[in-house]
Write a protein that holds these residues in place. Structure first.
Motif, short mmCIF file in Angstrom:
data_model
loop_
_atom_site.label_atom_id
_atom_site.label_comp_id
_atom_site.label_asym_id
_atom_site.label_seq_id
_atom_site.Cartn_x
_atom_site.Cartn_y
_atom_site.Cartn_z
N ASP A 50 40.36 -19.62 -62.67
CA ASP A 50 39.72 -18.97 -61.53
C ASP A 50 38.77 -17.89 -62.05
O ASP A 50 39.18 -16.93 -62.70
N THR A 58 36.52 -16.21 -60.01
CA THR A 58 35.93 -15.49 -58.87
C THR A 58 35.64 -14.03 -59.22
O THR A 58 34.52 -13.53 -59.02
N SER A 84 32.98 -13.75 -62.01
CA SER A 84 31.64 -14.05 -61.51
C SER A 84 31.07 -12.87 -60.73
O SER A 84 29.89 -12.51 -60.86
#
Length: 334
Positions: free
Chosen positions: A60, A62, A65
């Protein structure tokens, strides 16, 4: 004690010699996670082929980013600040030529440029770090091969250093073996040798000697030899299998030989017992080639000495002995 002896004599020991080796993958690696995160995609399963740089697991990304987007925004803002600071400095330098600005004010403008440059460099470094972390959220194959084991499932949370996927390259094989000093002297790097495997029946494969060790293993006294051989995708050969490596045959030059039964190991070295004037003496020996009946003695005894072939395991150095035989010599073992 009663013992049986024969005389050491010159003979040929010319049997083809084999040594045992162990098969290993040409390359293998356990790929570990480099960043923390939850596994969101498991893209390979055990047995799947993988190509170099192929993504095998995704974490993951998220938060990573978002952090990268934020750092890029800061970089853009710092570039604007730096441009403004440079513009102010240029204007101040023009005013300075007409004495319309003080020296202290001009130095402050120059310092503002330096400060803006430093802040930009710091934010650029943070952006690069965020980019690396984002890239590390994809766990990739280090080389072409096959996934041998996948250690995590979707939903697992991994941390840096945690094993993720084990990858092995069996396109070629390494076979590692140990040889005696005399056998090592007969070998040459890049020369070909034949290898036999139980799973292949009577068929043999040809490999190439890649390296010959120069430091003896302290536990076995042997020198490492590594043989490389090509492998086929449908080959039954696997890591840990035993290979019989056929070494080049020795020359036909006669050597001092004794029966194999005369040689024994004591305190990590090979020895024989010799008998002279009914007294047994233990002597360390260096053994070269051997066949089913004879062993070539490279160092330790001379031709004509009587060596014990029966009863030596109960002997001690200097013991008095009685001979059961008068040199019942064995065959030369050609």
């Amino acid at each position: 004690m009663q013992v049986s002896v024969v005389k050491a004599k010159l003979a040929n020991v010319n049997r083809q010699i084999t040594v045992t080796g162990i098969v290993a993958a040409f390359r293998e690696a356990t790929v570990a996670a480099e960043v923390s995160g939850r596994v969101v995609s498991r893209l390979v399963e055990p047995g799947d082929k993988v190509a170099k740089s192929q993504t095998m697991l995704k974490l993951d990304a998220t938060k990573t980013s978002a952090a990268r987007a934020e750092s890029l925004a800061r970089v853009a803002a710092r570039k604007v600040d730096l441009a403004a600071a440079r513009s102010e400095l240029a204007r101040g330098e023009k005013l300075g030529s007409s004495a319309s600005i003080s020296k202290d004010d001009l130095e402050s403008l120059a310092f503002a440029v330096q400060s803006a440059e430093a802040e930009l460099q710091a934010d650029q470094a943070a952006a690069e770090s965020a980019a690396r972390e984002l890239a590390d959220a994809a766990i990739i194959a280090p080389f072409d091969g096959r996934a041998e084991a996948v250690h995590v499932q979707e939903g697992d949370y991994v941390t840096p250093g945690m094993a993720a996927v084990s990858v092995a390259d069996f396109s070629r094989l390494r076979v590692r073996a140990g040889v005696t000093a005399s056998e090592a002297a007969l070998l040459q790097v890049n020369s070909s040798v034949d290898l036999a495997f139980d799973v292949l029946g009577t068929a043999t494969l040809q490999g190439e000697i890649h390296s010959i060790g120069r430091i003896a293993d302290p536990a076995t006294g042997t020198y490492s030899v590594e043989v490389w051989l090509a492998n086929k995708p449908d080959s039954p050969l696997r890591e840990g299998m035993v290979a019989n490596i056929r070494l080049p045959a020795d020359s036909n030059e006669p050597r001092i030989t004794v029966p194999v039964a005369a040689v024994f190991r004591r305190k990590g070295r090979l020895h024989v017992f010799t008998v002279a004037n009914d007294i047994a003496s233990i002597k360390p020996v260096t053994i070269g080639r051997r066949n089913d009946t004879l062993a070539a003695v490279l160092e330790g005894i001379e031709a004509g000495e009587s060596v014990v072939i029966d009863g030596q395991f109960a002997l001690r150095d200097g013991a008095s002995v009685t001979l059961r035989n008068v040199d019942k010599s064995v065959s030369s073992g050609h």
